[in-house]
Design a protein around this motif. Structure first.
Motif, PDB file in Angstrom:
ATOM      1  N   THR A  37       0.800  -1.134  -0.014  1.00 11.93           N
ATOM      2  CA  THR A  37       0.109  -0.202  -0.114  1.00 11.93           C
ATOM      3  C   THR A  37       0.725   1.106  -0.085  1.00 11.93           C
ATOM      4  N   ASP A  38       0.663   2.185  -0.844  1.00 13.89           N
ATOM      5  CA  ASP A  38       1.210   3.650  -1.047  1.00 13.89           C
ATOM      6  C   ASP A  38       0.511   4.556  -1.698  1.00 13.89           C
ATOM      7  N   GLY A  39      -0.633   5.153  -1.193  1.00 15.53           N
ATOM      8  CA  GLY A  39      -1.279   5.955  -1.640  1.00 15.53           C
ATOM      9  C   GLY A  39      -2.539   6.416  -1.080  1.00 15.53           C
ATOM     10  N   LEU A  40      -3.518   6.796  -1.635  1.00 12.88           N
ATOM     11  CA  LEU A  40      -4.900   6.903  -1.070  1.00 12.88           C
ATOM     12  C   LEU A  40      -5.543   5.750  -0.636  1.00 12.88           C
ATOM     13  N   ILE A  41      -5.933   5.661   0.523  1.00  9.25           N
ATOM     14  CA  ILE A  41      -6.764   4.647   1.282  1.00  9.25           C
ATOM     15  C   ILE A  41      -8.191   4.958   1.587  1.00  9.25           C
ATOM     16  N   PHE A  42      -8.455   6.201   1.795  1.00  9.60           N
ATOM     17  CA  PHE A  42      -9.958   6.462   2.324  1.00  9.60           C
ATOM     18  C   PHE A  42     -10.199   8.091   1.820  1.00  9.60           C
ATOM     19  N   GLU A  43     -11.430   8.258   1.470  1.00 16.66           N
ATOM     20  CA  GLU A  43     -11.882   9.676   1.244  1.00 16.66           C
ATOM     21  C   GLU A  43     -13.160   9.818   1.345  1.00 16.66           C
ATOM     22  N   ASP A  44     -13.636  10.905   1.919  1.00 20.15           N
ATOM     23  CA  ASP A  44     -15.086  11.134   1.881  1.00 20.15           C
ATOM     24  C   ASP A  44     -15.102  12.714   1.755  1.00 20.15           C
ATOM     25  N   PRO A  45     -16.316  13.416   1.920  1.00 21.78           N
ATOM     26  CA  PRO A  45     -16.336  14.803   1.465  1.00 21.78           C
ATOM     27  C   PRO A  45     -15.508  15.776   2.115  1.00 21.78           C
ATOM     28  N   LYS A  46     -15.112  15.189   3.465  1.00 27.63           N
ATOM     29  CA  LYS A  46     -14.434  15.969   4.572  1.00 27.63           C
ATOM     30  C   LYS A  46     -12.699  15.734   4.688  1.00 27.63           C
ATOM     31  N   PHE A  47     -12.276  14.438   4.304  1.00 31.85           N
ATOM     32  CA  PHE A  47     -11.029  14.388   4.502  1.00 31.85           C
ATOM     33  C   PHE A  47     -10.420  13.296   3.131  1.00 31.85           C
ATOM     34  N   SER A  48      -9.013  13.235   2.997  1.00 32.64           N
ATOM     35  CA  SER A  48      -8.624  12.378   2.181  1.00 32.64           C
ATOM     36  C   SER A  48      -7.253  11.551   3.084  1.00 32.64           C
ATOM     37  N   VAL A  66      -5.479  14.341   5.168  1.00 34.52           N
ATOM     38  CA  VAL A  66      -5.428  15.850   4.557  1.00 34.52           C
ATOM     39  C   VAL A  66      -7.070  16.312   4.505  1.00 34.52           C
ATOM     40  N   GLU A  67      -7.358  17.329   5.076  1.00 40.35           N
ATOM     41  CA  GLU A  67      -8.642  17.916   5.441  1.00 40.35           C
ATOM     42  C   GLU A  67      -8.790  18.821   4.252  1.00 40.35           C
ATOM     43  N   HIS A  68     -10.081  18.658   3.497  1.00 39.09           N
ATOM     44  CA  HIS A  68     -10.429  19.093   2.172  1.00 39.09           C
ATOM     45  C   HIS A  68     -10.675  20.895   2.671  1.00 39.09           C
ATOM     46  N   ASP A  69     -10.655  21.455   1.544  1.00 37.98           N
ATOM     47  CA  ASP A  69     -10.605  22.964   1.965  1.00 37.98           C
ATOM     48  C   ASP A  69     -12.220  23.314   2.301  1.00 37.98           C
ATOM     49  N   HIS A  70     -12.218  24.393   3.154  1.00 40.28           N
ATOM     50  CA  HIS A  70     -13.508  24.770   3.763  1.00 40.28           C
ATOM     51  C   HIS A  70     -14.022  25.943   2.712  1.00 40.28           C
ATOM     52  N   PRO A  71     -15.217  25.953   2.341  1.00 43.39           N
ATOM     53  CA  PRO A  71     -15.583  27.036   1.731  1.00 43.39           C
ATOM     54  C   PRO A  71     -15.521  28.410   2.348  1.00 43.39           C
ATOM     55  N   GLN A 117     -11.154  28.353   2.891  1.00 45.71           N
ATOM     56  CA  GLN A 117     -10.151  28.259   3.621  1.00 45.71           C
ATOM     57  C   GLN A 117      -9.260  26.922   3.641  1.00 45.71           C
ATOM     58  N   PRO A 118      -7.879  27.052   3.382  1.00 46.98           N
ATOM     59  CA  PRO A 118      -7.156  25.709   3.268  1.00 46.98           C
ATOM     60  C   PRO A 118      -7.532  24.670   4.209  1.00 46.98           C
ATOM     61  N   GLY A 119      -7.705  23.506   3.850  1.00 48.67           N
ATOM     62  CA  GLY A 119      -7.667  22.667   4.994  1.00 48.67           C
ATOM     63  C   GLY A 119      -6.287  22.023   5.653  1.00 48.67           C
ATOM     64  N   ARG A 120      -6.230  21.551   6.783  1.00 45.71           N
ATOM     65  CA  ARG A 120      -5.038  21.101   7.815  1.00 45.71           C
ATOM     66  C   ARG A 120      -4.705  19.781   7.460  1.00 45.71           C
ATOM     67  N   ILE A 121      -3.600  19.517   7.677  1.00 45.13           N
ATOM     68  CA  ILE A 121      -2.797  18.323   7.372  1.00 45.13           C
ATOM     69  C   ILE A 121      -2.169  17.740   8.484  1.00 45.13           C
TER      70      ILE A 121
END
Length: 224
Positions: A37-48, A66-71, A117-121
Motif C-alpha cells: 500500500t502506498d497512496g490513497l486509502i480513504f476519502e469522504d467529503p471532508k478528508f482524504s 488531509v482535510e479538504h478546503d472549507h468554503p 479556507q485551506p484544510g489542515r494536514i
C-alpha cells in the motif's frame, strides 16, 4: 466503526475483544491494507487519507490525513455596506445563489463569499526506523506525530530495535517543513522530567516540538 491497518489487525482486535469478554454496540468493518500500500486509502467529503509503509520489524504504516478546503466565509461587512438586510437572504447568498432584492437590485452570492479556507494536514508516523516515507508523508503538514522511543545519541539502539530517536523525528519535521512536531511512543526508561529532556533536545533542531501523552488535546489552527 471502520478500522484500517496491516494484515492481521482483524484477528488482533477480535482476539482482544474475546479475551476481555467485551461486547460492542456497533459493528466493526476491517480494512486490511496490503504490504505494498502506498497512496490513497480513504476519502469522504471532508478528508482524504494516504498511507505508506514504514521500516519496522513487523508491518507498520504511516498516515497522512488531509482535510479538504472549507468554503469561504460570507462577507458580512460588505453586505452591510450594501445595506442588504440579514436573514434568509444571507443563507441563499452563502449557497452562492443569485438573489433579487425588493429594491430591484440583483446580488450574485458567489461574489459575496471570501476565498476558500485551506484544510489542515496531520501526519501520523508509527513504529519505524528513519525512513524516506516518513518525510514524504509529512511534507508541509500542520502537525507531525512521530514516535520517539529513543533519545539523542541512541541511533544504534534505535536502528537495532526498528525505532526512531527524538533527533531523527526533529530532522524529518525540519526537512518536511511541518508546523508542529508531537513526540509520542516514549520509552518507559524516560519517566517524569526525563521525557521532557527529549523535548528540549529535539527543540535544538525543530523548536516547535512537544512531548505528548495519551488523551492530550492539541489545537490545530487554520492557516491564515
Amino acid at each position: 466503526m471502520d478500522i484500517y491497518g496491516p494484515k492481521g489487525i482483524k484477528e488482533y482486535v477480535n482476539v482482544s475483544l474475546k479475551v476481555s469478554e467485551s461486547r460492542l454496540a456497533y459493528r466493526i468493518i476491517f480494512h486490511e491494507l496490503p504490504n505494498s500500500t502506498d497512496g490513497l486509502i480513504f476519502e469522504d467529503p471532508k478528508f482524504s487519507v494516504y498511507a505508506a509503509p514504514l521500516d519496522h520489524r513487523i508491518t507498520s504504516f504511516g498516515y497522512r490525513v488531509v482535510e479538504h478546503d472549507h468554503p469561504g466565509e460570507l462577507m458580512v461587512d460588505r453586505l452591510a455596506k450594501l445595506q442588504i438586510p440579514s436573514g434568509p437572504i444571507y443563507g441563499r447568498l452563502k449557497r452562492g445563489e443569485v438573489v433579487k432584492l425588493a429594491d430591484g437590485r440583483t446580488i450574485d452570492g458567489k461574489q459575496m463569499i471570501g476565498p476558500a479556507q485551506p484544510g489542515r494536514i496531520v501526519t501520523i508516523i508509527g513504529d519505524t526506523r528513519k525512513t524516506e516515507n516518513a518525510a514524504r508523508l509529512a511534507e508541509h503538514a500542520d502537525v507531525l506525530v512521530h514516535e520517539s522511543t529513543f533519545g539523542k545519541g541512541e541511533n544504534k539502539l534505535a536502528k537495532s530495535y526498528f525505532h526512531s530517536t527524538n533527533m531523527q523525528a526533529a530532522a524529518i519535521a525540519k526537512r518536511a517543513g511541518v508546523k508542529m512536531l508531537l513526540l509520542n511512543h516514549i520509552s518507559a526508561r524516560y519517566t517524569g522530567r526525563m521525557a521532557y529532556d527529549l523535548e528540549k533536545q529535539a527543540q535544538t533542531i525543530f523548536p516547535n516540538t512537544k512531548v505528548v501523552k495519551d488523551f492530550d488535546v492539541v489545537d490545530v489552527p487554520f492557516n491564515k
